[in-house]
Write an enzyme that holds these catalytic residues in place. Structure first.
Site, PDB file in Angstrom:
ATOM      1  N   LYS A 119     -15.492 -31.983  -8.283  1.00  0.00           N
ATOM      2  CA  LYS A 119     -14.758 -32.098  -9.553  1.00  0.00           C
ATOM      3  C   LYS A 119     -13.505 -32.955  -9.380  1.00  0.00           C
ATOM      4  O   LYS A 119     -13.241 -33.859 -10.191  1.00  0.00           O
ATOM      5  CB  LYS A 119     -14.385 -30.702 -10.079  1.00  0.00           C
ATOM      6  CG  LYS A 119     -15.591 -29.822 -10.388  1.00  0.00           C
ATOM      7  CD  LYS A 119     -15.198 -28.517 -11.020  1.00  0.00           C
ATOM      8  CE  LYS A 119     -14.392 -27.618 -10.105  1.00  0.00           C
ATOM      9  NZ  LYS A 119     -15.158 -27.186  -8.903  1.00  0.00           N
ATOM     10  N   THR A 120     -12.736 -32.709  -8.335  1.00  0.00           N
ATOM     11  CA  THR A 120     -11.533 -33.505  -8.088  1.00  0.00           C
ATOM     12  C   THR A 120     -11.894 -34.954  -7.794  1.00  0.00           C
ATOM     13  O   THR A 120     -11.245 -35.888  -8.275  1.00  0.00           O
ATOM     14  CB  THR A 120     -10.731 -32.903  -6.921  1.00  0.00           C
ATOM     15  OG1 THR A 120     -10.398 -31.548  -7.219  1.00  0.00           O
ATOM     16  CG2 THR A 120      -9.455 -33.692  -6.684  1.00  0.00           C
TER      17      THR A 120
ATOM     18  N   ASP B   4      -6.122 -28.962 -11.806  1.00  0.00           N
ATOM     19  CA  ASP B   4      -7.132 -28.156 -11.131  1.00  0.00           C
ATOM     20  C   ASP B   4      -6.905 -26.677 -11.436  1.00  0.00           C
ATOM     21  O   ASP B   4      -5.767 -26.252 -11.681  1.00  0.00           O
ATOM     22  CB  ASP B   4      -7.064 -28.400  -9.622  1.00  0.00           C
ATOM     23  CG  ASP B   4      -8.334 -27.960  -8.910  1.00  0.00           C
ATOM     24  OD1 ASP B   4      -9.341 -27.700  -9.602  1.00  0.00           O
ATOM     25  OD2 ASP B   4      -8.327 -27.886  -7.668  1.00  0.00           O
TER      26      ASP B   4
ATOM     27  N   THR C 135     -13.304 -23.265 -11.887  1.00  0.00           N
ATOM     28  CA  THR C 135     -14.446 -22.567 -11.311  1.00  0.00           C
ATOM     29  C   THR C 135     -14.808 -21.344 -12.133  1.00  0.00           C
ATOM     30  O   THR C 135     -15.811 -20.683 -11.866  1.00  0.00           O
ATOM     31  CB  THR C 135     -14.128 -22.117  -9.867  1.00  0.00           C
ATOM     32  OG1 THR C 135     -12.936 -21.301  -9.887  1.00  0.00           O
ATOM     33  CG2 THR C 135     -13.871 -23.322  -8.970  1.00  0.00           C
TER      34      THR C 135
ATOM     35  N   ARG D  59     -18.837 -30.292   0.126  1.00  0.00           N
ATOM     36  CA  ARG D  59     -17.689 -29.957   0.992  1.00  0.00           C
ATOM     37  C   ARG D  59     -18.161 -29.238   2.246  1.00  0.00           C
ATOM     38  O   ARG D  59     -17.679 -29.517   3.360  1.00  0.00           O
ATOM     39  CB  ARG D  59     -16.694 -29.084   0.222  1.00  0.00           C
ATOM     40  CG  ARG D  59     -15.450 -28.710   1.027  1.00  0.00           C
ATOM     41  CD  ARG D  59     -14.519 -27.849   0.206  1.00  0.00           C
ATOM     42  NE  ARG D  59     -13.991 -28.593  -0.939  1.00  0.00           N
ATOM     43  CZ  ARG D  59     -13.432 -28.015  -2.000  1.00  0.00           C
ATOM     44  NH1 ARG D  59     -13.358 -26.697  -2.059  1.00  0.00           N
ATOM     45  NH2 ARG D  59     -12.962 -28.746  -2.985  1.00  0.00           N
TER      46      ARG D  59
END
Length: 364
Positions: free
Chosen positions: A88-89, A133, A182, A241
């Site tokens: 997302k980032t 975020d 999230t 990740r």
């Protein structure tokens, strides 16, 4: 992103310069070695075509970005939903690069008072991409200010106190807010309704993760065999990740125990040493399942009781461990509590009523 090189004696001056310059700034200590990402290149893709996976999101976002760029308008506000580690980032930063706009980033817990938000929005340039975020953790007062900023591109500010107090509207440049969360269920409906583009991330397939691993291996200057990449992908919980973290560790094993090439054997041995099994389950994942089986007869058991039994917080249990166990079909949430599934017994080489499994290789 602006980069400032500094010696130790100039560090305070560099901090002041970064504060005055606005935007994202990276301060580099000249007397210290660069970290891995700066030496080897960041693993984050910089352009949309470099972003692997999430094809539906990429295709739609490409259309919206191209249309906004042709009109020379800011992109509509973008809301990104999905578990942690799915990009997302990264996608927010790519959006700024594709638009040729400035990129400012913060997180909701860092915005303590309305003046924090006002300080950021009053210094942005037109068409800036402003990324928040964990936006579900915004405080109500900051969220109220954000409503007006998103719709009218103005800031409501109260001057004075008591009977002398008055509200003034401060215009700000048109910008694009990118919110990531999230926990979409914790974001208020008025805030969600102000986003023009809403995209939901899904977990990645093994093939997509294998492609990401091969791309990252090229950036890290290491070689990985295709079968080793697929094995690491299958153990990465559907998350880039985690895949990149596993790749870095396998690179270490390949350097020490091999010739630097990540082969299938190196990957199997490395994952075995890290306690990661064929489904990507780690030590605590298995402890959760074993705790339910051994201590609570397979369930049902309440989340709080289960968290205490494994020595973790309930938030960590619910947000980090349980989603993947449920996705794998090993755990289920019922109105009475958590229960393991027959697949969990099979994966752990247990039968109902057993208290100890067979000692097997993780990849048997």
């Amino acid at each position: 992103m602006r980069r400032i090189d500094t010696q130790d004696a100039d560090f305070d001056d560099a901090l002041n310069l970064a504060a005055r310059s606005g935007g994202a700034t990276h301060i580099v200590r000249a007397d210290l070695p660069l970290d891995d990402d700066l030496q080897e290149g960041s693993l984050r893709p910089q352009l949309l075509h470099e972003f692997l996976g999430q094809n539906a999101i990429k295709e739609n976002l490409s259309v919206f970005i191209n249309a906004a760029r042709e009109r020379k308008d800011p992109l509509d506000h973008l809301f990104l939903i999905g578990p942690p580690g799915l990009g997302k980032t990264t996608l927010a930063e790519i959006t700024a690069h594709e638009l040729g706009a400035d990129f400012k980033v913060t997180s909701a817990p860092a915005l303590d008072k309305p003046k924090d938000l006002a300080g950021i929005l009053s210094t942005i340039t037109p068409r800036t991409v402003f990324f928040i975020d964990e936006i579900h953790r915004l405080k109500p007062a900051i969220e109220e200010m954000l409503y007006i900023a998103m719709e009218d591109f103005e800031l409501d500010w109260v001057i004075g106190q008591g009977v002398a107090a008055r509200t003034v509207r401060i215009p700000i440049p048109h910008f694009t807010l990118v919110g990531a969360t999230t926990k979409a269920g914790m974001v208020s409906s008025p805030l969600i309704s102000r986003f023009g583009i809403i995209q939901r991330f899904n977990y990645y397939s093994h093939e997509e993760l294998a492609s990401i691993i091969r791309r990252s291996a090229g950036i890290l200057n290491c070689t990985v065999d295709n079968d080793a990449a697929l094995l690491m992908a299958s153990c990465s919980r559907g998350t880039p990740r985690v895949a990149n973290r596993v790749l870095r560790r396998m690179r270490d094993f390949a350097q020490v125990y091999g010739n630097g090439r990540i082969t299938l054997k190196i990957a199997e041995n490395g994952l075995q040493k890290l306690g990661i099994d064929a489904l990507g389950l780690e030590k605590y994942d298995r402890e959760i399942l074993l705790s339910i089986i051994k201590n609570f007869g397979g369930g049902p058991v309440g989340a709080e009781t289960l968290a205490i039994s494994i020595g973790e917080s309930m938030d960590t249990l619910e947000d980090y461990y349980e989603p993947y166990l449920i996705q794998c079909g090993l755990l289920q949430r019922t109105p009475r509590g958590r229960m393991v599934t027959p697949k969990a017994y099979e994966h752990l080489e247990l039968k109902p009523g057993d208290v100890q499994g067979k000692e097997l290789s993780l990849f048997d």
